[in-house]
Design an enzyme around this catalytic site. Structure first.
Site, PDB file in Angstrom:
ATOM      1  N   HIS A 371       0.813  -1.214   0.000  1.00  0.00           N
ATOM      2  CA  HIS A 371       0.000   0.000   0.000  1.00  0.00           C
ATOM      3  C   HIS A 371       0.845   1.262   0.000  1.00  0.00           C
ATOM      4  O   HIS A 371       0.460   2.280  -0.556  1.00  0.00           O
ATOM      5  CB  HIS A 371      -0.956  -0.035   1.194  1.00  0.00           C
ATOM      6  CG  HIS A 371      -2.062  -1.018   0.982  1.00  0.00           C
ATOM      7  ND1 HIS A 371      -3.019  -1.282   1.907  1.00  0.00           N
ATOM      8  CD2 HIS A 371      -2.349  -1.794  -0.091  1.00  0.00           C
ATOM      9  CE1 HIS A 371      -3.856  -2.182   1.414  1.00  0.00           C
ATOM     10  NE2 HIS A 371      -3.456  -2.513   0.215  1.00  0.00           N
ATOM     11  N   ARG A 478      -7.539  -2.258 -15.860  1.00  0.00           N
ATOM     12  CA  ARG A 478      -7.587  -3.428 -14.973  1.00  0.00           C
ATOM     13  C   ARG A 478      -8.535  -3.129 -13.811  1.00  0.00           C
ATOM     14  O   ARG A 478      -8.143  -2.499 -12.838  1.00  0.00           O
ATOM     15  CB  ARG A 478      -6.187  -3.739 -14.433  1.00  0.00           C
ATOM     16  CG  ARG A 478      -5.177  -4.208 -15.491  1.00  0.00           C
ATOM     17  CD  ARG A 478      -3.830  -4.524 -14.835  1.00  0.00           C
ATOM     18  NE  ARG A 478      -2.967  -5.338 -15.663  1.00  0.00           N
ATOM     19  CZ  ARG A 478      -1.907  -4.875 -16.325  1.00  0.00           C
ATOM     20  NH1 ARG A 478      -1.583  -3.602 -16.261  1.00  0.00           N
ATOM     21  NH2 ARG A 478      -1.165  -5.704 -17.036  1.00  0.00           N
ATOM     22  N   ARG A 514     -11.612  -4.209 -18.669  1.00  0.00           N
ATOM     23  CA  ARG A 514     -11.525  -5.661 -18.525  1.00  0.00           C
ATOM     24  C   ARG A 514     -12.258  -6.030 -17.242  1.00  0.00           C
ATOM     25  O   ARG A 514     -11.995  -5.434 -16.191  1.00  0.00           O
ATOM     26  CB  ARG A 514     -10.061  -6.089 -18.427  1.00  0.00           C
ATOM     27  CG  ARG A 514      -9.934  -7.571 -18.131  1.00  0.00           C
ATOM     28  CD  ARG A 514      -8.507  -8.019 -18.119  1.00  0.00           C
ATOM     29  NE  ARG A 514      -7.811  -7.614 -16.900  1.00  0.00           N
ATOM     30  CZ  ARG A 514      -6.518  -7.813 -16.703  1.00  0.00           C
ATOM     31  NH1 ARG A 514      -5.778  -8.354 -17.641  1.00  0.00           N
ATOM     32  NH2 ARG A 514      -5.955  -7.451 -15.574  1.00  0.00           N
ATOM     33  N   GLU A 613      -5.291 -15.167 -23.511  1.00  0.00           N
ATOM     34  CA  GLU A 613      -4.107 -15.335 -22.669  1.00  0.00           C
ATOM     35  C   GLU A 613      -3.955 -16.772 -22.209  1.00  0.00           C
ATOM     36  O   GLU A 613      -3.086 -17.090 -21.416  1.00  0.00           O
ATOM     37  CB  GLU A 613      -4.098 -14.343 -21.498  1.00  0.00           C
ATOM     38  CG  GLU A 613      -5.408 -14.088 -20.819  1.00  0.00           C
ATOM     39  CD  GLU A 613      -5.345 -12.962 -19.782  1.00  0.00           C
ATOM     40  OE1 GLU A 613      -4.268 -12.418 -19.517  1.00  0.00           O
ATOM     41  OE2 GLU A 613      -6.405 -12.644 -19.226  1.00  0.00           O
ATOM     42  N   ASN A 636       1.431 -11.531 -21.131  1.00  0.00           N
ATOM     43  CA  ASN A 636       2.083 -11.933 -19.873  1.00  0.00           C
ATOM     44  C   ASN A 636       1.604 -13.318 -19.459  1.00  0.00           C
ATOM     45  O   ASN A 636       2.404 -14.221 -19.180  1.00  0.00           O
ATOM     46  CB  ASN A 636       1.754 -10.955 -18.739  1.00  0.00           C
ATOM     47  CG  ASN A 636       2.109  -9.530 -19.084  1.00  0.00           C
ATOM     48  OD1 ASN A 636       2.963  -9.300 -19.932  1.00  0.00           O
ATOM     49  ND2 ASN A 636       1.455  -8.579 -18.453  1.00  0.00           N
ATOM     50  N   ASP A 637       0.284 -13.481 -19.433  1.00  0.00           N
ATOM     51  CA  ASP A 637      -0.233 -14.790 -19.059  1.00  0.00           C
ATOM     52  C   ASP A 637      -0.035 -15.800 -20.178  1.00  0.00           C
ATOM     53  O   ASP A 637       0.317 -16.949 -19.924  1.00  0.00           O
ATOM     54  CB  ASP A 637      -1.711 -14.684 -18.664  1.00  0.00           C
ATOM     55  CG  ASP A 637      -1.863 -14.267 -17.210  1.00  0.00           C
ATOM     56  OD1 ASP A 637      -1.204 -14.892 -16.360  1.00  0.00           O
ATOM     57  OD2 ASP A 637      -2.598 -13.314 -16.931  1.00  0.00           O
ATOM     58  N   ARG A 647       5.091 -16.496 -14.184  1.00  0.00           N
ATOM     59  CA  ARG A 647       5.534 -15.137 -14.528  1.00  0.00           C
ATOM     60  C   ARG A 647       6.127 -14.402 -13.332  1.00  0.00           C
ATOM     61  O   ARG A 647       6.833 -13.413 -13.501  1.00  0.00           O
ATOM     62  CB  ARG A 647       4.371 -14.338 -15.132  1.00  0.00           C
ATOM     63  CG  ARG A 647       3.235 -14.087 -14.163  1.00  0.00           C
ATOM     64  CD  ARG A 647       1.992 -13.538 -14.856  1.00  0.00           C
ATOM     65  NE  ARG A 647       1.880 -12.106 -14.783  1.00  0.00           N
ATOM     66  CZ  ARG A 647       0.836 -11.411 -15.213  1.00  0.00           C
ATOM     67  NH1 ARG A 647      -0.187 -12.038 -15.785  1.00  0.00           N
ATOM     68  NH2 ARG A 647       0.796 -10.125 -15.113  1.00  0.00           N
ATOM     69  N   CYS A 684      -1.743  -6.398 -25.115  1.00  0.00           N
ATOM     70  CA  CYS A 684      -1.629  -5.504 -23.961  1.00  0.00           C
ATOM     71  C   CYS A 684      -0.698  -6.046 -22.873  1.00  0.00           C
ATOM     72  O   CYS A 684      -0.772  -5.615 -21.733  1.00  0.00           O
ATOM     73  CB  CYS A 684      -3.001  -5.195 -23.385  1.00  0.00           C
ATOM     74  SG  CYS A 684      -3.926  -6.633 -22.854  1.00  0.00           S
TER      75      CYS A 684
HETATM   76  C1  PEP Z   1      -1.510 -10.184 -19.544  1.00  0.00           C
HETATM   77  O1  PEP Z   1      -1.673 -11.250 -18.949  1.00  0.00           O
HETATM   78  O2  PEP Z   1      -0.696 -10.014 -20.464  1.00  0.00           O
HETATM   79  C2  PEP Z   1      -2.288  -8.987 -19.164  1.00  0.00           C
HETATM   80  C3  PEP Z   1      -2.252  -7.896 -19.873  1.00  0.00           C
HETATM   81  O3  PEP Z   1      -3.005  -9.051 -18.036  1.00  0.00           O
HETATM   82  P1  PEP Z   1      -2.365  -9.005 -16.584  1.00  0.00           P
HETATM   83  O4  PEP Z   1      -0.932  -8.628 -16.707  1.00  0.00           O
HETATM   84  O5  PEP Z   1      -3.186  -8.026 -15.828  1.00  0.00           O
HETATM   85  O6  PEP Z   1      -2.576 -10.410 -16.114  1.00  0.00           O
HETATM   86 MG    MG Z   2      -3.389 -11.584 -17.676  1.00  0.00          MG
END
Ligand code: PEP
Ligand code: MG
Length: 757
Positions: A371, A478, A514, A613, A636-637, A647, A684
Site C-alpha cells: 500500500h 484493470r 476488462r 491469454e 504476460n499470461d 511469470r 496488452c
Molecule cells: C496479460 O496477462 O498479459 C495482461 C495484460 O493481463 P495481466 O498482466 O493483468 O494479467
Molecule cells: Mg493476464
C-alpha cells in the site's frame, strides 16, 4: 497465575526478573560482566540449560558474546554469518524460532567449539531496535522441550531490554561501519530516480521502561497517546496533495479505521493489567501480531501487519516523548535531499516525512502491491522494494542513489558515480523532452503505416498519463485494482463512480474495461478463497466471475451506467473456452435487457471482446472470432502458460523469451486469423512496451499495442523510424529460418537501419 496473566505469558516472577535485569543494566560493572549476569538471569528464569547472546558485528557476522551453559572458551570465538545455522537464520529473517528437535532442522549448523550437540531443543529471538537486528538471544535445553508461545513472548520481552544495552554500545567495537560502495538489486515499486542521504525510518522506538506498578497511570498514558496518534493521522490524511480521489485514499481510510480498532486497545490494556508499562504493552502486542502474521504470504494480511507496525511505532514515539507529535519520521537534520531506509512501511508512515527533500524510499521487504507503493506513486516518490540485506548494508548518513527504473540502489557511490548519476539525470530530462515533443505526433512508420499506442491503466494515478503521453486511449483498464486496495467489495454505485472517473479522464478517447481478473497473482482482499496449490491455474478470473454471477453482474451494471450515452469497450479475461465466453456474455445480455426494461440510458456503442491469454483459445480462433468484436492478447499470461513458466518466479521468467520463434509463431497465427475475420486485435502485455518487443509485434501484424505510460515515448520513437515493409520481410524470414530467441537479430536490424532500440 491468573488466567489473564497466563494469557499474556507474563507472570509475577518475570516482572521481578525484569527488575533485576534493569538493575544489572544500570550498574557500573564492565559490560562483559553485565552481559554475563544477564545470560545467567535469563537462563535461570527460562529454566534453560543454556542461554547465549550473539551480537552483530561488521559484515553481518554474529559473534557469541556471552553464554551460560555452552563452552565458555567459545565466547568471542564462535562467529557465524547472517543466514548461517539456526541463529543466523533468526537474525536474517528477524523472526523468532522455537524447535523441540533443533538438530533435525535443515538450517542446523554445528559449531564444535561450543559443545552444543548435546542440546536438543532451541528457542531464539532477534534482539531488535528500530528495525535493525542487533543480535540474537537463544535458550537451549537438553531434552526435547516444546517451548510455549508464552515462553517465546517472555523471551522476546527480555530481548527488548537487552536491545537497550546493546544499542547503547556497551560492547566496544560493535558493528564496524561499512564504507565500500555497494550496489543492491531490488524490485521497482514506484518509478523514478533520486539521490540523497540515508535516513533510517523509525529511529526512536526504543523502550526505556518495561515494568510499571500503577496500571491506572499506564492506561491513561496509553489512552492519551492513542488520542494524539488518531488526531495526528487525521491531520496527515488531510494534506492537500492527497486530496484527489484515487486508490491511495482507500488505502489511507482503511488505515484510519485500524487506528480505531477496539480489540487491539483491549489487548494492550490487558497487558498493562499484567504489570507492563504502556510502551511495553504496545510492544508486546506488536510481538503477538508479528508471531501471528509474520510468516503469512497473503498480501492483504501483510498489509494489515504493516498498518499495525505503523500504528505501533506512532504510539511508541508518542509515549517516548509525550510532548511530541508521535510521528515516526524522526528528526531529519538539515535540508539536504534524503532517502528513507526501512524494512517495510505502512502507507501513512510515508506521509510523516517532509516531501520537499524526500528523494526516495528503499525497503528491504516491500513489493509492488504494497500500500505504501500506491501512496508513493500518487506522490511521485521513487520506491525500490524487496532488497535483501539492505538494512545491514546501509549506515545512517550514507549517500544513496535510488534507481527504481532499473531496479537498483547504489550505496556510498564514489564521486565519479555521483557525477555520472547527475549526468544521467540530465540525459533523462533530455530524453523526456524528446518524448514530450513526440506527444502529439502519430506513431506512423516511415512508409506511412499507423500503429495505435494505448495505455494500460490500473491506478487512478495512471490516468494523468493519458494527456502526458498522448496515448490514443486506454487499451486495458484493470478493474481489479480498486478491489485489491479495499477491505470490502465495492458496490455498484462505488464502482460506477470509479468507472465514470476513468471515462471522464479519457475525455472521449476509447476505453477498454476488462472485467474482474481476480486470483492468480492478483489477490482480492474481500474474498479470501483458497488459492489452491497452483493459483495461476486455479479458480480465478472469469472462472470466478461465471461461478459468482452477481459479482460480474454488478460490475457490468456499473460499467453500463458509467458509460451511459457514450461508447465503451468491454472484455473478459482468461477465457479458455468459447463456452466460458458464452456464459459470461449471457450475464452481459441479461444486464442489457434489464437496463432497457428499466429505461436506463445505455452506452451509445458497446463492443465486446475477449482476452487471449490461455493457449487453448488459440485453437478456437474461428469460433471465438465469430463471437467477439475484438480480441486482446494478454502476452504476460499467454507466455507463462505457453512456456509453463510462472511469470512471478524470477528463477524461470527470464529463461524464456517472448521475442522468440515459438511464441511469435503463435502470435502470428492469432494475428492472421484476426485479419481473416476482420476483427481488431490488440496486444496488452509487457512485451508491447519494449522497443524490441513492439518491433517484433508490428512486424507480424499487430497494429494496436497497449502498454504502461513510460513505454509510449520510446515505442513511438522506434516506430517512427521504422520501415514497415522491411520489418515485415525481416520477421517473415526470421520465423521461417531461425529458432529460439530473436532479440539479437532485431537489434542488428535496428542498428543497420538507424532505428533506436
Ligand atoms: C496479460 O496477462 O498479459 C495482461 C495484460 O493481463 P495481466 O498482466 O493483468 O494479467
Ligand atoms: Mg493476464
Amino acid at each position: 497465575m491468573t488466567a489473564a496473566v497466563e494469557q499474556n505469558g507474563f507472570g509475577r516472577n518475570s516482572r521481578t526478573m525484569l527488575r533485576r535485569l534493569r538493575d544489572v543494566m544500570a550498574d557500573t560493572r564492565a559490560p562483559q560482566e553485565r552481559l554475563d549476569s544477564i545470560t545467567s538471569i535469563i537462563g535461570a528464569d527460562m529454566a534453560a540449560e543454556v542461554c547465549s547472546i550473539y551480537v552483530r558485528r561488521s559484515d553481518n557476522l554474529l559473534e557469541l558474546c556471552s553464554t551460560e551453559g555452552l563452552n565458555k572458551d567459545a565466547v568471542h570465538r564462535t562467529l557465524m554469518h547472517f543466514g548461517e545455522g539456526l541463529v543466523g537464520d533468526i537474525a536474517a529473517r528477524a523472526q523468532s524460532l522455537a524447535l523441540s528437535d533443533a538438530q533435525s532442522h535443515p538450517k542446523f549448523a554445528y559449531f564444535p567449539e561450543t559443545g552444543e550437540e548435546i542440546y536438543q531443543s532451541l528457542a531464539g529471538v532477534p534482539v531488535m531496535r528500530a528495525d535493525r537486528v542487533l543480535g540474537v538471544l537463544v535458550v537451549q535445553n537438553r531434552s526435547r522441550r516444546q517451548y510455549s508461545d508464552e515462553e517465546i513472548e517472555t523471551l522476546e520481552t527480555f530481548a527488548m531490554v537487552l536491545a537497550e544495552l546493546l544499542a547503547n554500545g556497551v560492547l566496544d567495537g560493535q558493528e564496524n561501519k561499512h564504507d565500500a560502495p555497494v550496489r543492491l538489486a531490488g524490485q521497482s515499486v514506484a518509478p523514478g530516480v533520486g539521490i540523497g542521504i540515508a535516513h533510517f525510518h523509525r529511529p526512536s522506538t526504543a523502550i526505556r521502561r518495561v515494568v510499571a506498578d500503577n496500571p491506572a497511570i499506564e492506561k491513561e498514558r496509553l489512552d492519551n497517546a492513542m488520542q494524539s496518534v488518531r488526531s495526528r493521522i487525521d491531520t496527515l490524511l488531510s494534506a492537500p496533495d492527497l486530496a484527489e480521489a484515487g486508490e491511495h485514499r482507500d488505502v489511507l481510510e482503511t488505515f484510519r479505521m485500524i487506528a480505531h480498532d477496539r480489540g487491539w486497545l483491549t489487548r494492550m490494556n490487558d497487558a498493562i493489567d499484567n504489570g507492563l508499562t504502556a510502551e511495553a504493552a504496545v510492544q508486546r502486542s506488536r510481538a503477538d501480531m508479528r508471531a501471528r502474521l509474520g510468516s503469512v504470504q497473503n498480501p492483504y494480511l501483510r498489509e494489515r501487519l504493516a498498518d499495525f507496525e505503523d500504528l505501533t511505532n506512532r504510539l511508541l514515539a508518542q509515549l517516548a516523548d509525550e510532548e511530541e507529535n508521535g510521528d515516526t519520521a524522526g528528526t531529519i537534520d538539515d535540508d539536504q535531499p534524503y532517502i528513507v531506509v526501512a524494512r517495510s512501511m505502512g502507507p501513512a508512515e510515508l506521509l510523516d516525512y517532509d516531501r520537499t527533500n524526500l528523494a526516495g524510499l528503499v525497503l528491504e521487504e516491500g513489493s509492488a502491491t504494497a500500500h505504501v507503493a500506491i501512496v508513493a506513486r500518487a506522490l511521485d516518490i521513487p520506491v525500490l522494494g524487496n532488497i535483501p540485506g539492505l538494512l545491514s548494508e546501509v549506515n545512517p548518513g550514507d549517500h544513496l542513489i535510488i534507481d527504481a527504473d532499473n531496479g537498483q540502489v547504489l550505496l556510498r557511490p564514489t564521486e565519479d558515480v555521483q557525477d555520472s548519476f547527475h549526468a544521467g539525470l540530465r540525459a533523462r530530462a533530455e530524453t523526456k523532452a524528446r518524448y514530450q515533443a513526440l506527444r502529439d505526433q502519430p506513431a506512423r512508420t516511415l512508409d506511412g503505416v499507423d500503429i495505435s499506442l494505448l495505455l494500460n491503466v490500473g491506478l487512478m494515478f495512471d490516468l494523468q498519463q493519458l494527456d502526458a503521453t498522448g496515448a490514443e486511449g486506454i487499451g486495458l483498464y484493470r478493474t481489479e485494482i480498486p478491489f485489491m486496495v479495499r477491505r470490502d467489495i465495492p458496490d455498484v454505485s462505488q464502482q460506477t463512480d470509479v468507472y465514470r472517473r476513468v471515462l471522464d479522464a479519457a475525455g472521449g478517447r476509447p476505453v477498454t474495461f476488462r472485467t474482474l481478473d481476480a486470483g492468480g497473482d492478483k489477490n482480492i482482499q474481500a474474498f479470501d478463497h483458497d488459492p489452491g496449490d497452483n493459483p495461476a491455474l486455479g479458480w480465478r478470473s472469469i472462472r470466478i466471475s461465471v461461478d459468482h454471477p452477481s459479482l460480474l453482474r454488478n460490475q457490468i451494471r456499473a460499467i453500463l451506467r458509467a458509460a451511459a450515452g457514450a461508447p465503451v469497450d468491454l472484455m473478459f479475461p482468461m477465457v479458455s473456452t468459447v463456452g466460458e465466453f458464452d456464459a459470461a456474455r449471457s450475464i452481459l445480455d441479461r444486464e442489457l435487457e434489464r437496463a432497457l426494461r428499466l429505461g436506463e440510458v445505455l452506452p451509445s456503442k458497446l463492443r465486446l471482446g475477449s482476452m487471449l491469454e490461455v493457449p487453448s483459445l488459440a485453437w478456437q480462433l474461428p469460433e471465438i472470432l465469430r463471437r467477439v468484436d475484438f480480441l486482446s492478447v494478454g502476452s504476460n499470461d499467454l507466455q507463462q502458460f505457453f512456456f509453463a513458466a510462472d511469470r512471478g518466479d524470477q528463477r524461470v521468467t527470464h529463461r524464456y523469451d517472448a521475442v522468440s520463434v515459438p511464441f511469435l509463431r503463435l502470435l502470428r497465427n492469432i494475428s492472421n486469423a484476426c485479419k481473416k475475420h476482420d476483427k481488431p486485435l490488440t496486444l496488452c502485455g509487457e512485451m508491447a512496451g519494449s522497443r524490441i518487443g513492439a518491433m517484433a509485434l508490428v512486424g507480424i501484424g499487430y497494429h494496436r499495442l497497449s502498454m504502461a505510460a513510460a513505454s509510449i515515448g520510446p515505442v513511438k520513437e522506434t516506430i517512427r523510424s521504422l520501415n514497415y515493409n522491411d520489418l515485415q520481410i525481416l520477421m517473415s524470414n526470421l520465423l521461417e529460418t531461425r529458432e529460439g530467441r530473436l532479440v539479437e537479430n532485431l537489434k542488428a536490424f535496428a542498428r543497420d537501419h538507424q532505428v533506436p532500440a
